[in-house]
Design a protein around this motif. Sequence first.
Motif, PDB file in Angstrom:
ATOM      1  N   ASN A   1      -5.795  -0.176   5.006  1.00 30.23           N
ATOM      2  CA  ASN A   1      -4.538   0.473   4.612  1.00 30.23           C
ATOM      3  C   ASN A   1      -4.554   0.853   3.130  1.00 30.23           C
ATOM      4  OD1 ASN A   1      -3.407   0.348   7.179  1.00 30.23           O
ATOM      5  ND2 ASN A   1      -2.468  -1.640   6.797  1.00 30.23           N
ATOM      6  N   PHE A   2      -5.034  -0.042   2.280  1.00 31.99           N
ATOM      7  CA  PHE A   2      -5.137   0.283   0.856  1.00 31.99           C
ATOM      8  C   PHE A   2      -6.130   1.426   0.639  1.00 31.99           C
ATOM      9  CE2 PHE A   2      -3.299  -3.976   0.097  1.00 31.99           C
ATOM     10  CZ  PHE A   2      -2.293  -3.610  -0.780  1.00 31.99           C
ATOM     11  N   TYR A   3      -7.243   1.358   1.345  1.00 29.18           N
ATOM     12  CA  TYR A   3      -8.238   2.423   1.228  1.00 29.18           C
ATOM     13  C   TYR A   3      -7.633   3.780   1.599  1.00 29.18           C
ATOM     14  CZ  TYR A   3     -12.235   5.390   2.183  1.00 29.18           C
ATOM     15  OH  TYR A   3     -13.108   6.443   2.200  1.00 29.18           O
ATOM     16  N   SER A   4      -6.882   3.830   2.687  1.00 29.03           N
ATOM     17  CA  SER A   4      -6.267   5.091   3.127  1.00 29.03           C
ATOM     18  C   SER A   4      -5.368   5.674   2.046  1.00 29.03           C
ATOM     19  CB  SER A   4      -5.454   4.887   4.411  1.00 29.03           C
ATOM     20  OG  SER A   4      -6.312   4.543   5.474  1.00 29.03           O
ATOM     21  N   VAL A   5      -4.544   4.833   1.450  1.00 27.58           N
ATOM     22  CA  VAL A   5      -3.628   5.307   0.401  1.00 27.58           C
ATOM     23  C   VAL A   5      -4.408   5.752  -0.835  1.00 27.58           C
ATOM     24  CG1 VAL A   5      -1.855   4.558  -1.249  1.00 27.58           C
ATOM     25  CG2 VAL A   5      -1.617   4.023   1.185  1.00 27.58           C
ATOM     26  N   LEU A   6      -5.336   4.921  -1.285  1.00 28.04           N
ATOM     27  CA  LEU A   6      -6.061   5.232  -2.516  1.00 28.04           C
ATOM     28  C   LEU A   6      -7.019   6.403  -2.342  1.00 28.04           C
ATOM     29  CD1 LEU A   6      -6.738   1.598  -3.735  1.00 28.04           C
ATOM     30  CD2 LEU A   6      -4.989   3.197  -4.549  1.00 28.04           C
ATOM     31  N   ASN A   7      -7.602   6.542  -1.177  1.00 27.24           N
ATOM     32  CA  ASN A   7      -8.539   7.627  -0.917  1.00 27.24           C
ATOM     33  C   ASN A   7      -7.816   8.964  -0.732  1.00 27.24           C
ATOM     34  OD1 ASN A   7     -11.248   8.542  -0.552  1.00 27.24           O
ATOM     35  ND2 ASN A   7     -10.846   8.690   1.636  1.00 27.24           N
TER      36      ASN A   7
ATOM     37  N   ALA B   1       0.839  -1.206   0.000  1.00 33.02           N
ATOM     38  CA  ALA B   1       0.000   0.000   0.000  1.00 33.02           C
ATOM     39  C   ALA B   1       0.870   1.250   0.000  1.00 33.02           C
ATOM     40  CB  ALA B   1      -0.939  -0.011   1.210  1.00 33.02           C
ATOM     41  N   LEU B   2       1.912   1.259   0.808  1.00 37.41           N
ATOM     42  CA  LEU B   2       2.822   2.411   0.844  1.00 37.41           C
ATOM     43  C   LEU B   2       3.586   2.557  -0.474  1.00 37.41           C
ATOM     44  CD1 LEU B   2       4.173   2.191   4.498  1.00 37.41           C
ATOM     45  CD2 LEU B   2       2.571   3.874   3.543  1.00 37.41           C
ATOM     46  N   ALA B   3       3.919   1.444  -1.117  1.00 42.51           N
ATOM     47  CA  ALA B   3       4.602   1.503  -2.413  1.00 42.51           C
ATOM     48  C   ALA B   3       3.713   2.173  -3.457  1.00 42.51           C
ATOM     49  CB  ALA B   3       5.005   0.100  -2.865  1.00 42.51           C
ATOM     50  N   LEU B   4       2.402   2.023  -3.309  1.00 41.28           N
ATOM     51  CA  LEU B   4       1.474   2.637  -4.266  1.00 41.28           C
ATOM     52  C   LEU B   4       1.462   4.160  -4.172  1.00 41.28           C
ATOM     53  CD1 LEU B   4      -1.568   0.187  -4.124  1.00 41.28           C
ATOM     54  CD2 LEU B   4       0.124   0.450  -5.971  1.00 41.28           C
TER      55      LEU B   4
ATOM     56  N   THR C   1      -3.520   5.976 -10.412  1.00 38.92           N
ATOM     57  CA  THR C   1      -3.424   5.052 -11.541  1.00 38.92           C
ATOM     58  C   THR C   1      -4.003   3.664 -11.285  1.00 38.92           C
ATOM     59  OG1 THR C   1      -1.182   4.481 -10.863  1.00 38.92           O
ATOM     60  CG2 THR C   1      -1.411   6.179 -12.554  1.00 38.92           C
ATOM     61  N   LEU C   2      -4.005   3.201 -10.040  1.00 36.35           N
ATOM     62  CA  LEU C   2      -4.479   1.842  -9.769  1.00 36.35           C
ATOM     63  C   LEU C   2      -5.978   1.754 -10.053  1.00 36.35           C
ATOM     64  CD1 LEU C   2      -3.294  -0.878  -8.731  1.00 36.35           C
ATOM     65  CD2 LEU C   2      -4.417  -0.356  -6.575  1.00 36.35           C
ATOM     66  N   ARG C   3      -6.328   0.842 -10.956  1.00 31.75           N
ATOM     67  CA  ARG C   3      -7.736   0.673 -11.347  1.00 31.75           C
ATOM     68  C   ARG C   3      -8.344  -0.591 -10.761  1.00 31.75           C
ATOM     69  NH1 ARG C   3      -6.379   1.541 -17.556  1.00 31.75           N
ATOM     70  NH2 ARG C   3      -5.481   3.598 -17.356  1.00 31.75           N
ATOM     71  N   VAL C   4      -7.507  -1.606 -10.586  1.00 33.47           N
ATOM     72  CA  VAL C   4      -7.999  -2.900 -10.106  1.00 33.47           C
ATOM     73  C   VAL C   4      -7.148  -3.342  -8.922  1.00 33.47           C
ATOM     74  CG1 VAL C   4      -8.340  -5.334 -10.686  1.00 33.47           C
ATOM     75  CG2 VAL C   4      -8.733  -3.573 -12.426  1.00 33.47           C
ATOM     76  N   LEU C   5      -7.813  -3.681  -7.830  1.00 39.21           N
ATOM     77  CA  LEU C   5      -7.148  -4.275  -6.675  1.00 39.21           C
ATOM     78  C   LEU C   5      -7.997  -5.459  -6.239  1.00 39.21           C
ATOM     79  CD1 LEU C   5      -5.025  -4.473  -4.505  1.00 39.21           C
ATOM     80  CD2 LEU C   5      -6.195  -2.691  -3.232  1.00 39.21           C
ATOM     81  N   ASP C   6      -7.545  -6.650  -6.601  1.00 42.02           N
ATOM     82  CA  ASP C   6      -8.283  -7.879  -6.315  1.00 42.02           C
ATOM     83  C   ASP C   6      -7.873  -8.407  -4.940  1.00 42.02           C
ATOM     84  OD1 ASP C   6      -9.544 -10.335  -6.212  1.00 42.02           O
ATOM     85  OD2 ASP C   6      -8.656 -11.104  -8.067  1.00 42.02           O
TER      86      ASP C   6
ATOM     87  N   PHE D   1     -16.046   1.384  -3.358  1.00 39.43           N
ATOM     88  CA  PHE D   1     -15.069   2.470  -3.464  1.00 39.43           C
ATOM     89  C   PHE D   1     -14.291   2.372  -4.774  1.00 39.43           C
ATOM     90  CE2 PHE D   1     -10.531   3.479  -2.821  1.00 39.43           C
ATOM     91  CZ  PHE D   1     -10.625   4.866  -2.752  1.00 39.43           C
ATOM     92  N   MET D   2     -13.817   1.179  -5.117  1.00 36.71           N
ATOM     93  CA  MET D   2     -13.045   0.999  -6.347  1.00 36.71           C
ATOM     94  C   MET D   2     -13.907   1.270  -7.581  1.00 36.71           C
ATOM     95  SD  MET D   2      -9.888   0.485  -5.560  1.00 36.71           S
ATOM     96  CE  MET D   2      -9.123  -0.124  -7.057  1.00 36.71           C
ATOM     97  N   GLU D   3     -15.174   0.880  -7.534  1.00 40.06           N
ATOM     98  CA  GLU D   3     -16.080   1.172  -8.650  1.00 40.06           C
ATOM     99  C   GLU D   3     -16.285   2.679  -8.801  1.00 40.06           C
ATOM    100  OE1 GLU D   3     -19.598  -1.073  -7.753  1.00 40.06           O
ATOM    101  OE2 GLU D   3     -18.648  -2.984  -8.269  1.00 40.06           O
ATOM    102  N   GLN D   4     -16.467   3.388  -7.684  1.00 41.78           N
ATOM    103  CA  GLN D   4     -16.626   4.839  -7.729  1.00 41.78           C
ATOM    104  C   GLN D   4     -15.365   5.504  -8.268  1.00 41.78           C
ATOM    105  OE1 GLN D   4     -17.631   5.591  -3.647  1.00 41.78           O
ATOM    106  NE2 GLN D   4     -19.831   5.272  -3.985  1.00 41.78           N
TER     107      GLN D   4
END
Length: 186
Positions: A109-115, A83-86, A121-126, A144-147
Amino acid sequence: HTTGLERLLYRIEQNDPSLRELILDGITTPPLPSSSQQQQQQQQPLSFKHLEVLIEAIGSNTSIKKCSLQHSQITNEIASMLALALVDNTTMTSLSLRGNDLTSVAVQNFYSVLNSGENRTLRVLDISNNVGIDEDVSEAFETFMEQRAVKRMLTMQAEKAKRIAKGLPLLNEMLEEESEDDWRIG
């Protein structure tokens, strides 16, 4: 004499333009102490230190668009590093952590970084098939990812309309179709 991992790290660190996909499915972290002797001998684990160096290199890489670490015993701690690398990575569009050992903490953690807007750039996080992730958290993250995808699409349409209105040529979409080289371990 260099190992495959050393060559791979070199390619990542040098931003090798032919390295567009990094498929590390099934690469494992060190076996748990509770693993049987036979399981420990069957697995050829990537040490935590190697994984840390690999993730750090991914963070600054500008050529990898897709990274997959499916079924690789990825834990919350490793996912936090990803997540931090993103935050620094501006090219990765797809990351798969399907079937690992993640919990809702990793998703937060991913949400915090992406939000935060740090990574656009990240479109897909499976994150599917991680039994430690609460269903409600998984559904909220998927929404969230869809939005995020809808917002990105609307932004791109607005930029295209501005270029057309100004009489500017549209960007060459064929750049997206460059030949792709992938790297697979496992």
